[in-house]
Motif scaffolding. Structure first.
Motif, PDB file in Angstrom:
ATOM      1  N   ALA A   5       0.833  -1.203   0.000  1.00 22.75           N
ATOM      2  CA  ALA A   5       0.000   0.000   0.000  1.00 22.75           C
ATOM      3  C   ALA A   5       0.866   1.251   0.000  1.00 22.75           C
ATOM      4  CB  ALA A   5      -0.910  -0.006   1.219  1.00 22.75           C
ATOM      5  N   PHE A   6       0.346   2.270  -0.685  1.00 22.83           N
ATOM      6  CA  PHE A   6       1.038   3.555  -0.789  1.00 22.83           C
ATOM      7  C   PHE A   6       0.041   4.682  -0.596  1.00 22.83           C
ATOM      8  CE2 PHE A   6       4.806   1.724  -2.677  1.00 22.83           C
ATOM      9  CZ  PHE A   6       4.338   0.626  -3.373  1.00 22.83           C
ATOM     10  N   GLY A   7       0.569   5.872  -0.305  1.00 25.71           N
ATOM     11  CA  GLY A   7      -0.245   7.067  -0.400  1.00 25.71           C
ATOM     12  C   GLY A   7      -0.676   7.704   0.905  1.00 25.71           C
ATOM     13  N   GLY A   8      -0.371   7.086   2.030  1.00 24.95           N
ATOM     14  CA  GLY A   8      -0.747   7.697   3.288  1.00 24.95           C
ATOM     15  C   GLY A   8       0.054   8.960   3.552  1.00 24.95           C
ATOM     16  N   GLY A   9      -0.396   9.710   4.543  1.00 24.87           N
ATOM     17  CA  GLY A   9       0.307  10.934   4.897  1.00 24.87           C
ATOM     18  C   GLY A   9      -0.503  11.795   5.828  1.00 24.87           C
ATOM     19  N   LEU A  10      -0.044  13.025   5.987  1.00 19.50           N
ATOM     20  CA  LEU A  10      -0.699  14.003   6.853  1.00 19.50           C
ATOM     21  C   LEU A  10      -1.471  14.993   5.994  1.00 19.50           C
ATOM     22  CD1 LEU A  10      -1.114  15.399   9.619  1.00 19.50           C
ATOM     23  CD2 LEU A  10       1.049  16.613   9.184  1.00 19.50           C
ATOM     24  N   VAL A  11      -2.721  15.212   6.339  1.00 16.29           N
ATOM     25  CA  VAL A  11      -3.564  16.135   5.581  1.00 16.29           C
ATOM     26  C   VAL A  11      -4.472  16.873   6.544  1.00 16.29           C
ATOM     27  CG1 VAL A  11      -5.344  14.388   5.159  1.00 16.29           C
ATOM     28  CG2 VAL A  11      -5.097  16.317   3.573  1.00 16.29           C
ATOM     29  N   GLN A  12      -4.851  18.089   6.169  1.00 13.29           N
ATOM     30  CA  GLN A  12      -5.780  18.847   7.003  1.00 13.29           C
ATOM     31  C   GLN A  12      -7.209  18.381   6.770  1.00 13.29           C
ATOM     32  OE1 GLN A  12      -5.028  23.011   6.120  1.00 13.29           O
ATOM     33  NE2 GLN A  12      -3.697  23.176   7.921  1.00 13.29           N
ATOM     34  N   ALA A  13      -8.037  18.587   7.761  1.00 12.05           N
ATOM     35  CA  ALA A  13      -9.449  18.253   7.625  1.00 12.05           C
ATOM     36  C   ALA A  13     -10.032  18.953   6.406  1.00 12.05           C
ATOM     37  CB  ALA A  13     -10.207  18.660   8.885  1.00 12.05           C
ATOM     38  N   GLY A  14     -10.838  18.207   5.660  1.00 15.10           N
ATOM     39  CA  GLY A  14     -11.407  18.716   4.424  1.00 15.10           C
ATOM     40  C   GLY A  14     -10.582  18.415   3.202  1.00 15.10           C
ATOM     41  N   GLY A  15      -9.364  17.945   3.409  1.00 14.74           N
ATOM     42  CA  GLY A  15      -8.475  17.631   2.302  1.00 14.74           C
ATOM     43  C   GLY A  15      -8.721  16.245   1.717  1.00 14.74           C
ATOM     44  N   SER A  16      -7.840  15.868   0.792  1.00 11.72           N
ATOM     45  CA  SER A  16      -7.982  14.604   0.070  1.00 11.72           C
ATOM     46  C   SER A  16      -6.666  13.840   0.043  1.00 11.72           C
ATOM     47  CB  SER A  16      -8.435  14.862  -1.364  1.00 11.72           C
ATOM     48  OG  SER A  16      -9.696  15.495  -1.412  1.00 11.72           O
ATOM     49  N   LEU A  17      -6.782  12.545  -0.041  1.00 15.25           N
ATOM     50  CA  LEU A  17      -5.642  11.660  -0.258  1.00 15.25           C
ATOM     51  C   LEU A  17      -6.095  10.519  -1.151  1.00 15.25           C
ATOM     52  CD1 LEU A  17      -3.896  11.162   3.216  1.00 15.25           C
ATOM     53  CD2 LEU A  17      -2.923  12.287   1.210  1.00 15.25           C
ATOM     54  N   ARG A  18      -5.147   9.944  -1.869  1.00 17.14           N
ATOM     55  CA  ARG A  18      -5.445   8.767  -2.688  1.00 17.14           C
ATOM     56  C   ARG A  18      -4.499   7.657  -2.300  1.00 17.14           C
ATOM     57  NH1 ARG A  18      -4.246   7.461  -8.984  1.00 17.14           N
ATOM     58  NH2 ARG A  18      -6.157   6.331  -9.502  1.00 17.14           N
ATOM     59  N   LEU A  19      -5.062   6.569  -1.818  1.00 15.52           N
ATOM     60  CA  LEU A  19      -4.280   5.392  -1.488  1.00 15.52           C
ATOM     61  C   LEU A  19      -4.253   4.436  -2.673  1.00 15.52           C
ATOM     62  CD1 LEU A  19      -5.563   4.603   2.114  1.00 15.52           C
ATOM     63  CD2 LEU A  19      -3.770   6.199   1.391  1.00 15.52           C
ATOM     64  N   SER A  20      -3.136   3.751  -2.826  1.00 15.61           N
ATOM     65  CA  SER A  20      -2.998   2.713  -3.841  1.00 15.61           C
ATOM     66  C   SER A  20      -2.507   1.439  -3.181  1.00 15.61           C
ATOM     67  CB  SER A  20      -1.993   3.134  -4.915  1.00 15.61           C
ATOM     68  OG  SER A  20      -2.344   4.346  -5.515  1.00 15.61           O
ATOM     69  N   CYS A  21      -2.887   0.326  -3.744  1.00 16.56           N
ATOM     70  CA  CYS A  21      -2.414  -0.965  -3.239  1.00 16.56           C
ATOM     71  C   CYS A  21      -2.146  -1.854  -4.445  1.00 16.56           C
ATOM     72  CB  CYS A  21      -3.450  -1.601  -2.325  1.00 16.56           C
ATOM     73  SG  CYS A  21      -2.994  -3.251  -1.739  1.00 16.56           S
ATOM     74  N   VAL A  22      -0.908  -2.303  -4.559  1.00 15.01           N
ATOM     75  CA  VAL A  22      -0.499  -3.121  -5.687  1.00 15.01           C
ATOM     76  C   VAL A  22      -0.334  -4.566  -5.235  1.00 15.01           C
ATOM     77  CG1 VAL A  22       1.205  -3.464  -7.494  1.00 15.01           C
ATOM     78  CG2 VAL A  22       0.702  -1.154  -6.675  1.00 15.01           C
ATOM     79  N   ALA A  23      -0.954  -5.477  -5.964  1.00 14.73           N
ATOM     80  CA  ALA A  23      -0.821  -6.904  -5.682  1.00 14.73           C
ATOM     81  C   ALA A  23       0.212  -7.520  -6.621  1.00 14.73           C
ATOM     82  CB  ALA A  23      -2.164  -7.599  -5.865  1.00 14.73           C
ATOM     83  N   SER A  24       0.945  -8.500  -6.116  1.00 11.14           N
ATOM     84  CA  SER A  24       1.996  -9.131  -6.926  1.00 11.14           C
ATOM     85  C   SER A  24       1.426 -10.148  -7.909  1.00 11.14           C
ATOM     86  CB  SER A  24       3.028  -9.798  -6.023  1.00 11.14           C
ATOM     87  OG  SER A  24       2.415 -10.813  -5.243  1.00 11.14           O
ATOM     88  N   GLY A  25       0.154 -10.496  -7.758  1.00  6.29           N
ATOM     89  CA  GLY A  25      -0.485 -11.438  -8.656  1.00  6.29           C
ATOM     90  C   GLY A  25      -1.975 -11.152  -8.734  1.00  6.29           C
ATOM     91  N   ARG A  26      -2.654 -11.999  -9.498  1.00  2.95           N
ATOM     92  CA  ARG A  26      -4.092 -11.782  -9.668  1.00  2.95           C
ATOM     93  C   ARG A  26      -4.840 -12.113  -8.389  1.00  2.95           C
ATOM     94  NH1 ARG A  26      -8.280 -14.646 -13.992  1.00  2.95           N
ATOM     95  NH2 ARG A  26     -10.151 -13.641 -13.167  1.00  2.95           N
ATOM     96  N   THR A  27      -5.805 -11.260  -8.078  1.00  6.21           N
ATOM     97  CA  THR A  27      -6.676 -11.518  -6.941  1.00  6.21           C
ATOM     98  C   THR A  27      -8.107 -11.210  -7.346  1.00  6.21           C
ATOM     99  OG1 THR A  27      -6.458  -9.271  -6.088  1.00  6.21           O
ATOM    100  CG2 THR A  27      -4.878 -10.895  -5.270  1.00  6.21           C
ATOM    101  N   PHE A  28      -9.046 -11.560  -6.521  1.00  7.85           N
ATOM    102  CA  PHE A  28     -10.450 -11.318  -6.829  1.00  7.85           C
ATOM    103  C   PHE A  28     -10.937 -10.105  -6.059  1.00  7.85           C
ATOM    104  CE2 PHE A  28     -11.638 -14.504  -9.805  1.00  7.85           C
ATOM    105  CZ  PHE A  28     -10.625 -15.447  -9.706  1.00  7.85           C
ATOM    106  N   ALA A  29     -11.655 -10.271  -4.989  1.00  4.89           N
ATOM    107  CA  ALA A  29     -12.099  -9.100  -4.229  1.00  4.89           C
ATOM    108  C   ALA A  29     -10.904  -8.370  -3.644  1.00  4.89           C
ATOM    109  CB  ALA A  29     -13.030  -9.533  -3.109  1.00  4.89           C
ATOM    110  N   MET A  30     -11.011  -7.049  -3.632  1.00  2.00           N
ATOM    111  CA  MET A  30      -9.996  -6.238  -2.966  1.00  2.00           C
ATOM    112  C   MET A  30     -10.709  -5.248  -2.065  1.00  2.00           C
ATOM    113  SD  MET A  30      -7.051  -5.633  -5.843  1.00  2.00           S
ATOM    114  CE  MET A  30      -5.733  -5.475  -4.630  1.00  2.00           C
ATOM    115  N   GLY A  31     -10.117  -4.996  -0.913  1.00  2.07           N
ATOM    116  CA  GLY A  31     -10.778  -4.132   0.045  1.00  2.07           C
ATOM    117  C   GLY A  31      -9.800  -3.314   0.859  1.00  2.07           C
TER     118      GLY A  31
END
Length: 124
Positions: A5-31
């Motif tokens: 997983a990537f993309g965490g950090g510090l942000v002020q209330a009302g702001g935005s962040l985008r997290l990403s999660c890369v899998a090394s192989g094929r998977t079905f459900a992701m959460g």
């Protein structure tokens, strides 16, 4: 399968962040799940392999958007209008088989693989 997983950090209330999660192989459900300090890990959002089945917790519905790119084995979590109560370590998870029944997406035990977590801190 390993998840990162990537993309965490510090942000002020009302702001935005985008997290990403890369899998090394094929998977079905992701959460995505999250664990705030001193609390249990809770469900945030999940998406089926097809992208048709999408599920959110009530606390993030309307503010967070989950999506995936199967060609990249990646799931995203766009987080808007962040609140201090969104502060937590966010974990991505995936299943090795289709989950079938929609209710299964909300349970941690439905997922076989887990990422290491990324910290999101929302300041007031």
């Amino acid at each position: 399968v390993q998840l990162q997983a990537f993309g965490g950090g510090l942000v002020q209330a009302g702001g935005s962040l985008r997290l990403s999660c890369v899998a090394s192989g094929r998977t079905f459900a992701m959460g995505w799940f999250r664990q705030a300090p001193g609390k249990e890990r809770d469900f945030v959002a999940a998406i089926a392999w097809s992208g048709v089945g999408i599920y959110y917790s009530d606390s993030v519905k309307g503010r967070f958007t989950i999506s995936r790119d199967n060609a990249k084995n990646t799931v995203y979590l766009q987080m808007n209008s962040l609140k201090p109560e969104d502060t937590a370590v966010y974990f991505c998870a995936s299943s090795k088989d289709p989950l079938g029944y929609s209710g299964n997406y909300y349970y941690q035990t439905s997922y076989d693989y887990w990422g290491q977590g990324t910290l999101v801190t929302v300041s007031s």
